[in-house]
Enzyme design. Structure first.
Site, PDB file in Angstrom:
ATOM      1  N   HIS A  76      -5.784   3.066   4.660  1.00 49.32           N
ATOM      2  CA  HIS A  76      -5.453   2.440   5.949  1.00 49.32           C
ATOM      3  C   HIS A  76      -4.309   1.461   5.724  1.00 49.32           C
ATOM      4  O   HIS A  76      -4.513   0.342   5.234  1.00 49.32           O
ATOM      5  CB  HIS A  76      -6.674   1.725   6.528  1.00 49.32           C
ATOM      6  CG  HIS A  76      -6.454   1.135   7.892  1.00 49.32           C
ATOM      7  ND1 HIS A  76      -7.270   1.430   8.969  1.00 49.32           N
ATOM      8  CD2 HIS A  76      -5.521   0.268   8.369  1.00 49.32           C
ATOM      9  CE1 HIS A  76      -6.844   0.767  10.033  1.00 49.32           C
ATOM     10  NE2 HIS A  76      -5.783   0.045   9.679  1.00 49.32           N
ATOM     11  N   HIS A 127       0.008   0.369   7.217  1.00 47.36           N
ATOM     12  CA  HIS A 127       0.967   0.402   8.328  1.00 47.36           C
ATOM     13  C   HIS A 127       2.375   0.333   7.735  1.00 47.36           C
ATOM     14  O   HIS A 127       3.033  -0.708   7.767  1.00 47.36           O
ATOM     15  CB  HIS A 127       0.733  -0.764   9.279  1.00 47.36           C
ATOM     16  CG  HIS A 127      -0.557  -0.680  10.050  1.00 47.36           C
ATOM     17  ND1 HIS A 127      -0.637  -0.096  11.295  1.00 47.36           N
ATOM     18  CD2 HIS A 127      -1.800  -1.074   9.729  1.00 47.36           C
ATOM     19  CE1 HIS A 127      -1.891  -0.151  11.728  1.00 47.36           C
ATOM     20  NE2 HIS A 127      -2.624  -0.741  10.787  1.00 47.36           N
ATOM     21  N   LYS A 182       5.264  -0.963  10.014  1.00 49.40           N
ATOM     22  CA  LYS A 182       5.329  -2.385  10.352  1.00 49.40           C
ATOM     23  C   LYS A 182       5.773  -3.244   9.165  1.00 49.40           C
ATOM     24  O   LYS A 182       6.263  -4.358   9.336  1.00 49.40           O
ATOM     25  CB  LYS A 182       3.961  -2.891  10.814  1.00 49.40           C
ATOM     26  CG  LYS A 182       3.468  -2.358  12.149  1.00 49.40           C
ATOM     27  CD  LYS A 182       2.124  -2.992  12.491  1.00 49.40           C
ATOM     28  CE  LYS A 182       1.645  -2.619  13.882  1.00 49.40           C
ATOM     29  NZ  LYS A 182       1.175  -1.224  13.928  1.00 49.40           N
ATOM     30  N   HIS A 205      -8.697   2.453  15.219  1.00 52.99           N
ATOM     31  CA  HIS A 205      -8.890   1.013  15.061  1.00 52.99           C
ATOM     32  C   HIS A 205      -9.958   0.606  16.083  1.00 52.99           C
ATOM     33  O   HIS A 205      -9.760   0.797  17.291  1.00 52.99           O
ATOM     34  CB  HIS A 205      -7.610   0.250  15.382  1.00 52.99           C
ATOM     35  CG  HIS A 205      -6.557   0.334  14.326  1.00 52.99           C
ATOM     36  ND1 HIS A 205      -6.065   1.519  13.843  1.00 52.99           N
ATOM     37  CD2 HIS A 205      -5.866  -0.657  13.676  1.00 52.99           C
ATOM     38  CE1 HIS A 205      -5.125   1.267  12.938  1.00 52.99           C
ATOM     39  NE2 HIS A 205      -4.993  -0.036  12.816  1.00 52.99           N
ATOM     40  N   GLU A 260     -11.679  -4.843  16.617  1.00 52.45           N
ATOM     41  CA  GLU A 260     -11.055  -5.820  15.724  1.00 52.45           C
ATOM     42  C   GLU A 260     -11.071  -7.195  16.393  1.00 52.45           C
ATOM     43  O   GLU A 260     -10.038  -7.783  16.702  1.00 52.45           O
ATOM     44  CB  GLU A 260      -9.633  -5.399  15.366  1.00 52.45           C
ATOM     45  CG  GLU A 260      -9.062  -6.164  14.189  1.00 52.45           C
ATOM     46  CD  GLU A 260      -7.692  -5.678  13.759  1.00 52.45           C
ATOM     47  OE1 GLU A 260      -7.134  -6.279  12.829  1.00 52.45           O
ATOM     48  OE2 GLU A 260      -7.173  -4.716  14.354  1.00 52.45           O
ATOM     49  N   ASP A 282      -4.289  -2.298   4.656  1.00 58.02           N
ATOM     50  CA  ASP A 282      -3.829  -2.594   6.013  1.00 58.02           C
ATOM     51  C   ASP A 282      -2.382  -3.082   6.008  1.00 58.02           C
ATOM     52  O   ASP A 282      -1.517  -2.452   5.417  1.00 58.02           O
ATOM     53  CB  ASP A 282      -4.783  -3.585   6.668  1.00 58.02           C
ATOM     54  CG  ASP A 282      -4.808  -3.490   8.196  1.00 58.02           C
ATOM     55  OD1 ASP A 282      -4.209  -2.549   8.746  1.00 58.02           O
ATOM     56  OD2 ASP A 282      -5.432  -4.352   8.836  1.00 58.02           O
ATOM     57  N   ASN A 283      -2.096  -4.214   6.613  1.00 59.41           N
ATOM     58  CA  ASN A 283      -0.719  -4.666   6.815  1.00 59.41           C
ATOM     59  C   ASN A 283      -0.178  -5.424   5.609  1.00 59.41           C
ATOM     60  O   ASN A 283      -0.934  -6.033   4.852  1.00 59.41           O
ATOM     61  CB  ASN A 283      -0.637  -5.561   8.047  1.00 59.41           C
ATOM     62  CG  ASN A 283      -1.029  -4.832   9.311  1.00 59.41           C
ATOM     63  OD1 ASN A 283      -2.211  -4.610   9.561  1.00 59.41           O
ATOM     64  ND2 ASN A 283      -0.039  -4.453  10.101  1.00 59.41           N
TER      65      ASN A 283
END
Length: 446
Positions: free
Chosen positions: A89, A91, A94, A247, A250, A345-346
């Site tokens: 997972h 991104h 981004k 998602h 959250e 994630d990010n």
């Protein structure tokens, strides 16, 4: 072997050709296909003492330590050896926009708005390729074997992002296996754009996904027709034989997860759905949590917890210390037989200001945050074989016949792996010594 142990890696042996023995390695049994081989000593932390025979870039044999021999050998003296890890997972579209995008304030609504502004202003094909390549170079240097990225797929952006991803996936195919998921607010599927997006995703071999909130809204608000929207998404997915990755919830208060599980059951999608975040699940009353987890287990949903980012975003208020951790109840999910993975994630964007695409670092943070230790023996699986199986990949495990994609640590036990960042790890890709230096930020313009 002395402190200069990495110098003992003979370059002429670690070329990915011929037979090479890694003797007296210590490998977590959770990262060995089938567990520790018969007769191997297993430490209290769950690591097995083994010999690893490499041949022509693959693992030829795994045997109890001291039982294999070869002309070319490196005696590890009990040092830890892991397979490369899996980040299911992320991104990539981004990432590495921090400092360029507007400041988010560290909140979820702020990050959403800052990302939208940056996307409208900057997300060209060239910009996406440059940042994705930097992210993957970072991940490769840290020993990541596979990644699944969510791609913002809003109307007017999707074609550009998916085309950039397709080029990136091809360019990195020999180093990191890549998958992609369409990410849009769930109400984006109401109109004919849902059909067009699903076709685009199918053309690129991706997964259909989204976020269980309305466009511009927050989790838990604005989706009175969530069941209709989920039905629409699953119908689109089934017509194209696409898996689903969402998602979900959250936030501190949101309740989409049971709706997703029931939709998966209605549409016969058991075992083909992944849900990330699910932060509110940990705050439910015990009986309601147990009921929801049972539903998730029945639907065969894979759950992904993202501790670094959700601890960064959740319960952030100016001048107030956060009161909760923002992560899902992993122990309870596992006890119910639910497959749970950890992921990154990010990275250096409005949703998370930090990170370097290092799944070992992500795993170490998860162990501490989620109390996956005492005992720690099963914890490594959450960053290796569990996400690999969910992604349908032969990765995250050491086994005969698999590629010799390995990480060697200057650590003899799992507590030592935990205690230091392992920035001096040695990588082998296909049995060949690989560079473990992350790219310079100069590649991003400083």
């Amino acid at each position: 072997m002395n402190d200069d142990w990495r110098r003992a890696l003979p370059a002429e042996a670690f070329t990915g050709r011929g037979r090479v023995l890694l003797s007296r390695a210590s490998v977590p049994a959770a990262l060995l296909a089938g567990g520790a081989p018969a007769g191997a000593q297993v430490r209290p932390d769950g690591a097995a003492a083994v010999d690893l025979m490499l041949q022509d870039g693959a693992i030829a044999a795994v045997a109890p330590a001291g039982t294999l021999a070869a002309d070319a050998a490196l005696d590890l003296g009990g040092r830890q050896v892991w397979p490369m890890l899996v980040d299911m997972h992320t991104h990539l579209d981004k990432g590495h926009t921090l400092g360029r995008a507007p400041d988010s304030g560290g909140t979820h609504p702020g990050a959403r708005d800052a990302t939208s502004a940056d996307r409208r202003a900057h997300w060209t094909h060239a910009d996406l390729r440059r940042r994705m390549d930097f992210a993957l170079a970072s991940a490769a240097a840290h020993g990541v074997a596979a990644m699944r990225t969510h791609l913002d797929s809003h109307e007017g952006q999707a074609e550009t992002s998916w085309a950039a991803f397709a080029e990136t996936r091809e360019a990195w195919a020999d180093r990191i296996a890549l998958q992609a998921v369409a990410l849009v607010p769930l109400d984006s599927y109401r109109g004919d754009y849902g059909d067009r997006l699903a076709d685009l995703v199918a053309d690129h071999g991706g997964l259909l996904g989204g976020v269980t909130r309305a466009a511009g809204g927050a989790h838990g608000d604005g989706l009175d027709d969530i069941d209709d929207l989920l039905d629409r998404l699953f119908v689109l997915a089934r017509a194209r034989d696409l898996q689903v990755d969402l998602h979900v919830d959250e936030a501190m208060r949101a309740d989409a997860l049971p709706h997703v599980a029931r939709a998966a059951l209605r549409h016969g999608y058991e075992g083909r759905v992944t849900c990330g975040h699910c932060c509110s699940l940990a705050l439910l009353p015990e009986a309601e949590m147990a009921e929801t987890i049972a539903l998730v287990a029945e639907a065969g949903i894979t759950m992904v917890t993202l501790p670094a980012v959700n601890m960064y975003l959740q319960d952030r208020q100016p001048g107030r210390t956060p009161r909760w951790r923002g992560v899902m109840p992993v122990a309870e999910l596992q006890a119910a037989g639910v497959r749970v993975a950890v992921a990154g994630d990010n990275c250096r964007d409005p949703f998370h200001a930090y990170g370097d695409h290092d799944m070992l670092d992500t795993w170490r943070q998860a162990v501490r945050t989620l109390h996956l230790d005492h005992p720690i023996a099963d914890a490594p699986a959450l960053a290796g074989p569990v996400p690999a199986a969910a992604m349908g990949l032969d990765a995250g495990l050491i086994a005969p016949g698999r590629a010799a994609d390995l990480m060697l640590f200057d650590a003899w036990s799992l507590d030592q792996v935990m205690a230091r960042p392992q920035s001096d790890r040695q990588l082998l890709r296909g049995g060949r010594a690989a560079d473990s230096r992350p790219p310079s930020y100069a590649r991003l313009g400083g």
